[in-house]
Design a protein around this motif. Structure first.
Motif, short mmCIF file in Angstrom:
data_model
loop_
_atom_site.label_atom_id
_atom_site.label_comp_id
_atom_site.label_asym_id
_atom_site.label_seq_id
_atom_site.Cartn_x
_atom_site.Cartn_y
_atom_site.Cartn_z
N ALA A 99 -86.70 1.99 -22.69
CA ALA A 99 -86.42 3.28 -22.06
C ALA A 99 -86.02 3.10 -20.60
O ALA A 99 -85.10 3.75 -20.10
N VAL A 100 -86.72 2.20 -19.89
CA VAL A 100 -86.38 1.92 -18.49
C VAL A 100 -84.99 1.29 -18.39
O VAL A 100 -84.17 1.68 -17.56
N PHE A 101 -84.73 0.31 -19.27
CA PHE A 101 -83.42 -0.34 -19.24
C PHE A 101 -82.30 0.65 -19.55
O PHE A 101 -81.22 0.59 -18.95
N ALA A 102 -82.54 1.57 -20.47
CA ALA A 102 -81.53 2.56 -20.83
C ALA A 102 -81.24 3.50 -19.67
O ALA A 102 -80.09 3.87 -19.40
N ALA A 103 -82.30 3.91 -18.94
CA ALA A 103 -82.11 4.78 -17.78
C ALA A 103 -81.32 4.06 -16.69
O ALA A 103 -80.43 4.65 -16.05
N ASP A 104 -81.63 2.78 -16.48
CA ASP A 104 -80.87 2.00 -15.50
C ASP A 104 -79.40 1.89 -15.92
O ASP A 104 -78.50 2.00 -15.09
N ALA A 105 -79.17 1.69 -17.22
CA ALA A 105 -77.79 1.56 -17.71
C ALA A 105 -77.03 2.85 -17.49
O ALA A 105 -75.82 2.83 -17.19
N SER A 106 -77.69 3.98 -17.62
CA SER A 106 -77.04 5.26 -17.39
C SER A 106 -76.62 5.41 -15.93
O SER A 106 -75.51 5.85 -15.61
N ARG A 107 -77.52 5.02 -15.01
CA ARG A 107 -77.17 5.08 -13.59
C ARG A 107 -76.09 4.05 -13.24
O ARG A 107 -75.25 4.29 -12.38
N LEU A 108 -76.12 2.90 -13.94
CA LEU A 108 -75.07 1.90 -13.74
C LEU A 108 -73.70 2.47 -14.12
O LEU A 108 -72.71 2.22 -13.44
N ALA A 109 -73.65 3.23 -15.19
CA ALA A 109 -72.38 3.84 -15.60
C ALA A 109 -71.84 4.74 -14.50
O ALA A 109 -70.62 4.81 -14.28
N ALA A 110 -72.73 5.43 -13.79
CA ALA A 110 -72.29 6.29 -12.69
C ALA A 110 -71.70 5.45 -11.56
O ALA A 110 -70.69 5.83 -10.96
N VAL A 111 -72.32 4.30 -11.27
CA VAL A 111 -71.78 3.40 -10.25
C VAL A 111 -70.40 2.90 -10.66
O VAL A 111 -69.47 2.83 -9.84
N GLN A 112 -70.23 2.57 -11.93
CA GLN A 112 -68.93 2.10 -12.40
C GLN A 112 -67.87 3.18 -12.31
O GLN A 112 -66.72 2.92 -12.02
N ARG A 113 -68.28 4.45 -12.55
CA ARG A 113 -67.33 5.56 -12.39
C ARG A 113 -66.91 5.70 -10.93
O ARG A 113 -65.73 5.96 -10.63
N GLU A 114 -67.87 5.53 -10.01
CA GLU A 114 -67.53 5.60 -8.59
C GLU A 114 -66.56 4.49 -8.21
O GLU A 114 -65.63 4.70 -7.43
N ARG A 115 -66.78 3.29 -8.77
CA ARG A 115 -65.84 2.19 -8.53
C ARG A 115 -64.44 2.57 -8.99
O ARG A 115 -63.45 2.34 -8.30
N ALA A 116 -64.36 3.12 -10.20
CA ALA A 116 -63.07 3.46 -10.77
C ALA A 116 -62.37 4.54 -9.95
O ALA A 116 -61.14 4.48 -9.73
N GLU A 117 -63.12 5.51 -9.46
CA GLU A 117 -62.52 6.56 -8.64
C GLU A 117 -61.99 6.01 -7.33
O GLU A 117 -60.90 6.37 -6.88
N ALA A 118 -62.76 5.11 -6.69
CA ALA A 118 -62.30 4.49 -5.44
C ALA A 118 -61.06 3.65 -5.68
O ALA A 118 -60.11 3.65 -4.87
N ALA A 119 -61.02 2.92 -6.79
CA ALA A 119 -59.86 2.10 -7.12
C ALA A 119 -58.64 2.97 -7.38
O ALA A 119 -57.52 2.63 -6.97
N ALA A 120 -58.84 4.10 -8.05
CA ALA A 120 -57.72 4.99 -8.34
C ALA A 120 -57.12 5.56 -7.06
O ALA A 120 -55.89 5.68 -6.94
N ILE A 121 -57.98 5.89 -6.10
CA ILE A 121 -57.49 6.40 -4.82
C ILE A 121 -56.67 5.33 -4.10
O ILE A 121 -55.59 5.57 -3.58
#
Length: 320
Positions: free
Chosen positions: A96-118
């Motif tokens: 459960a802890v690992f899954a919650a971390d993975a969910s927050r990691l996905a948000a970090v990856q989305r932020e990366r993608a948005e910065a790269a797109a800009i």
């Protein structure tokens, strides 16, 4: 030497919930210390201390890139400790802890993608202008694949990796792949592109093409894809690429034939307006490489040439 540490040191390093969570995160994607701190909701100094302990135990590797420090698992960590030991003994609460971390990691990856797109959008007009002047990138890539043919790629180094496109094409065939670029912004873009393409086994490093952060005899294949024209002294770049080649290794160069588009110096910072084959062959010879005749790709105002050169299948000590 971390490779000489007794196994108990590794287990001691793993005996902390935060360090275990860090390992699970970086096993999925290379992360900065700041990104790990953001995902886990802890301070950056605290995460830095945990990463140092993991590094000293030989479980992760730290790599500085400008002001950032990237963290990735050591070669055997994901294969052995994570996939075997941890996956086989994790409890439901652990999962459960690992899954919650993975969910927050996905948000970090989305932020990366948005910065790269800009970043990409801000430069898209310039890049589109250049692309319109020469044969399509698809044709260039297909010709490079044809030039490599069925030859083993082995350990691959892509100099001036940019968006990581050469890694996307060739890394799946390589035993190991590294992309090097001087620009942290381009490296961030490459990370997003490689992640989206599902490319694994490729790492990225900040470095200068005149002084590569790699030892002698490191690579079996080195690529310079539409990057040499940014060098004021291309012969030095080729000599540096030859330095890291193993005996029998190959250097692949894709770049422009001589042209008169002076505006490319002003608008896109090109240092050289293409390359004549005789100059390229002189640089190959000076670097003890055996060059082949170029493959010429016409189809626009700028012609793209592909050169292949090989390092003789003898060691440098024998050559000396």
């Amino acid at each position: 030497m971390t490779g000489d540490l007794p196994l108990t040191h590794r287990f001691q390093a793993l005996g902390d919930a935060t360090r275990l969570r860090i390992l699970m995160l970086v096993a999925q994607v290379e992360l900065t210390v700041g990104e790990i701190a953001h995902v886990l909701g802890q301070s950056q100094p605290s995460i830095s201390r945990h990463v140092r302990i993991l590094d000293e135990a030989g479980l992760v590797r730290r790599r500085r890139e400008g002001a950032w420090v990237f963290v990735e698992p050591a070669r055997d960590t994901a294969d052995y400790l994570l996939s075997g030991l941890i996956a086989g003994t994790a409890t439901a609460d652990d999962e459960a802890v690992f899954a919650a971390d993975a969910s927050r990691l996905a948000a970090v990856q989305r932020e990366r993608a948005e910065a790269a797109a800009i970043y990409f959008a801000e430069r898209a007009e310039q890049w589109d202008t250049l692309r319109q002047l020469h044969v399509s990138e698809t044709d260039v890539e297909a010709a490079m694949e044809g030039l490599v043919g069925s030859r083993p790629i082995g350990r691959l180094v892509d100099i001036g990796t940019g968006t990581g496109r050469m890694l996307e094409i060739f890394a799946p065939r390589a035993s190991d792949a590294i992309g090097i670029d001087r620009s942290p912004e381009m490296l961030r873009l490459a990370r997003v592109k490689l992640d989206e393409a599902g490319v694994t086994g490729a790492s990225l490093r900040q470095g200068d093409m005149f002084a590569l952060p790699l030892p002698d005899d490191h690579a079996d294949t080195v690529i310079l894809h539409l990057v040499l024209h940014f060098a004021a002294t291309p012969g030095q770049v080729i000599a540096e690429a030859a330095r890291i080649l193993r005996p029998g290794g190959q250097l692949l160069i894709a770049d422009f034939a001589p042209h008169e588009r002076e505006e490319l110096r002003r608008q896109l910072k090109h240092q050289r307006l293409g390359f004549a084959d005789d100059a390229m062959q002189r640089w190959f010879s000076a670097a003890n490489l055996e060059g082949e005749a170029p493959l010429c790709l016409d189809g626009g105002e700028l012609s793209v040439n592909l050169w292949r050169a090989t390092y003789p299948p003898i060691s440098r000590s024998e050559a000396a």
